[in-house]
Design a protein around this motif. Sequence first.
Motif, mmCIF file in Angstrom:
data_model
loop_
_atom_site.group_PDB
_atom_site.id
_atom_site.type_symbol
_atom_site.label_atom_id
_atom_site.label_comp_id
_atom_site.label_asym_id
_atom_site.label_seq_id
_atom_site.Cartn_x
_atom_site.Cartn_y
_atom_site.Cartn_z
ATOM 1 N N GLU A 1 0.865 -1.177 0.000
ATOM 2 C CA GLU A 1 0.000 0.000 0.000
ATOM 3 C C GLU A 1 0.898 1.221 0.000
ATOM 4 O O GLU A 1 1.838 1.318 0.793
ATOM 5 C CB GLU A 1 -0.879 0.006 1.261
ATOM 6 C CG GLU A 1 -1.768 1.241 1.325
ATOM 7 C CD GLU A 1 -2.612 1.310 2.580
ATOM 8 O OE1 GLU A 1 -2.498 0.417 3.448
ATOM 9 O OE2 GLU A 1 -3.384 2.265 2.701
ATOM 10 N N ASN B 1 -6.279 6.027 -2.771
ATOM 11 C CA ASN B 1 -5.351 5.040 -2.241
ATOM 12 C C ASN B 1 -4.765 4.236 -3.404
ATOM 13 O O ASN B 1 -5.476 3.886 -4.335
ATOM 14 C CB ASN B 1 -6.109 4.067 -1.310
ATOM 15 C CG ASN B 1 -5.206 3.398 -0.321
ATOM 16 O OD1 ASN B 1 -4.151 3.928 0.023
ATOM 17 N ND2 ASN B 1 -5.600 2.220 0.133
ATOM 18 N N THR C 1 -2.656 0.726 -4.206
ATOM 19 C CA THR C 1 -2.142 -0.521 -3.651
ATOM 20 C C THR C 1 -1.694 -1.416 -4.799
ATOM 21 O O THR C 1 -1.867 -1.081 -5.970
ATOM 22 C CB THR C 1 -3.218 -1.257 -2.824
ATOM 23 O OG1 THR C 1 -4.333 -1.536 -3.675
ATOM 24 C CG2 THR C 1 -3.676 -0.422 -1.649
#
Lengths: 69, 69, 69, 69, 69, 69, 69, 69, 69, 69, 69, 69
Positions: B39, C42, C44
């Motif tokens: 991440e 985000n 990832t």
Amino acid sequence: MQVAKIIELIGESTTGWEDAIQNAVKNASTTVDHITGVEVLNLTANVQNGEVVEYKANVKMAFGVRDNR
Amino acid sequence: MQVAKIIELIGESTTGWEDAIQNAVKNASTTVDHITGVEVLNLTANVQNGEVVEYKANVKMAFGVRDNR
Amino acid sequence: MQVAKIIELIGESTTGWEDAIQNAVKNASTTVDHITGVEVLNLTANVQNGEVVEYKANVKMAFGVRDNR
Amino acid sequence: MQVAKIIELIGESTTGWEDAIQNAVKNASTTVDHITGVEVLNLTANVQNGEVVEYKANVKMAFGVRDNR
Amino acid sequence: MQVAKIIELIGESTTGWEDAIQNAVKNASTTVDHITGVEVLNLTANVQNGEVVEYKANVKMAFGVRDNR
Amino acid sequence: MQVAKIIELIGESTTGWEDAIQNAVKNASTTVDHITGVEVLNLTANVQNGEVVEYKANVKMAFGVRDNR
Amino acid sequence: MQVAKIIELIGESTTGWEDAIQNAVKNASTTVDHITGVEVLNLTANVQNGEVVEYKANVKMAFGVRDNR
Amino acid sequence: MQVAKIIELIGESTTGWEDAIQNAVKNASTTVDHITGVEVLNLTANVQNGEVVEYKANVKMAFGVRDNR
Amino acid sequence: MQVAKIIELIGESTTGWEDAIQNAVKNASTTVDHITGVEVLNLTANVQNGEVVEYKANVKMAFGVRDNR
Amino acid sequence: MQVAKIIELIGESTTGWEDAIQNAVKNASTTVDHITGVEVLNLTANVQNGEVVEYKANVKMAFGVRDNR
Amino acid sequence: MQVAKIIELIGESTTGWEDAIQNAVKNASTTVDHITGVEVLNLTANVQNGEVVEYKANVKMAFGVRDNR
Amino acid sequence: MQVAKIIELIGESTTGWEDAIQNAVKNASTTVDHITGVEVLNLTANVQNGEVVEYKANVKMAFGVRDNR
């Protein structure tokens, strides 16, 4: 003891988040001594067929390290 | 496998952030098995003479640990 | 148009994060019109055998909705 | 499946937060297939007469969507 | 050196936060080489009888790791 | 050099985020010397007709300033 | 009612942020019943010729959903 | 009632976080009336000998105050 | 004075963070008048040979600007 | 225009936050062209004798800069 | 002692942040017993004539409260 | 005055957020002297029948406390 170290783990359980962090603590304590506490970073759960089947807790775990300067 | 461990690394690359995390993953996998994912925490870059010369990615990396209670 | 709606998606790609959000946008645009932009929440990646095998991007996506008051 | 969608719900329960997210998952699964997991955003509780009477959990819930490009 | 690792520690001191991170760095450097810097995550202090008796600093610490791919 | 200054810019590119920050760095370096690095604050993209048409990166950029006290 | 759903919208107004969220609520209530409240995520404004010409408010909006398990 | 006040407490329990906030609410309600709800800020736990021995919950607690203007 | 401007700087010092922000303020005050305060964004330190050798403080600095509408 | 710059200001007003950001925009537009928008970072107010006497808004302000590479 | 209360204060000092929180702790301990620790929320400083003249620390302070259920 | 205390309140109003914090300040000033300012933590609103009916503002409020060491 003047220095502590912090590690991050993810504990899992089929029954709940309290059990998930118990699992993380028990697992870590087989290799690390002097764990003093945990702090929850994130709570998640896996879902299958419309039911929660696993609770997961990201935790920071603190343990004392000998000050060997 | 009921417990996972999280470590934090900084990968670097001259070509881009995808390559930077590939570097971090490849490097970590020489000493850690069972890496499952990364991440991104932070993306930065070094600059020299008005050009980006290096891409850097702070990543958290998760890997399974044997539950030896 | 006075109101926009925001939805959250996760796009995936084997080549990189730009392609991952392209996939998310293309998929969403089959059912939603007037998408104006995305914001990355985000980044990832999935890892197998010590290599990144899939890039994933959580994005918020905005699209206009007709003001039918 | 290359794209997932994220929705946000608040589950409630009189017994605890694990049950609150079970309620949210069960309710959502009546209209959405392929729910894969939940992430807790916020835990709250309602209080009456000096006692907690209801546990509430704000969760993000992910489910796969068919990639029909 | 293309990869750096990040660890988290808590340093303590009776005199102040600068000394607390010095303690954390000195302690870590007995087992880790090539520490390049620290970043403060959190500053706390213990209190006894209405006086601060110990300063504590949570820090992230970066150190280079050999790139042995 | 004991002091650095931080400015914030938004770079844009039709090809990707790495190119977007290259654009921001090249533009800033026409008026500012000694840029040492950038940190990504936010990644967004503009969408038209169901396709990403422009990548945008909000970055903080650090550059040394002469210490003329 | 044991479950609530959260959606995110951007309301706009030429007069102010209170009016912007009124617009968002009125628009959403044409398709969603039982809206109970909004929470402001972000306040922005568009500027033209050195004057604010439009106020925009990103809001989360909660509404009850029937518990049809 | 037009104004509410927010206080922060840490509740503790040997059985779990739900019980920890029950303890915090019960304790506070001996001196404060009209508590309407709690919001969890942080979940931690104390560890001894490789076992979680105490669950702790930092909570914000809201209660109505008479509007005596 | 109805408007203030905020700039961001990084001050450095070999003795501590208070001195680092003094350096940042003194440096900025050679070109900017009416600085009223600073707010710490981030505290870091450079390490060499297992010792902290330089303290760095990222600060926001506010100064009044003449309202010349 | 491929690059935008972001500055931070604090606008003030005795009547409200909308007017405070109008003041900040008008003031900045005397020295900066092509301001496109503002984003609120923080809303505060000064109080005297039990009454709010001044509203203050910290805003980020974006304006286009010529791409003169 | 099963419940702790958290209050927030701003301590000030002309010499540094450690002294600022000492001042906050000493002041609070004249009316509150059993203070166990402080956590820094924010560090700021006032500036006059191009020099820092006062250090300020926002702190959360925890103290035990008797469990009188 | 060397120490300030911070409390948190929620003010409400049917007309807007500026009025909501005025209400919170006026209410608090009946029991607390020397309030110097407020900072908005969160803006929400209650909705009934598709209309905003009440504006609510969570604020931190600072007031000076006598330094009676």
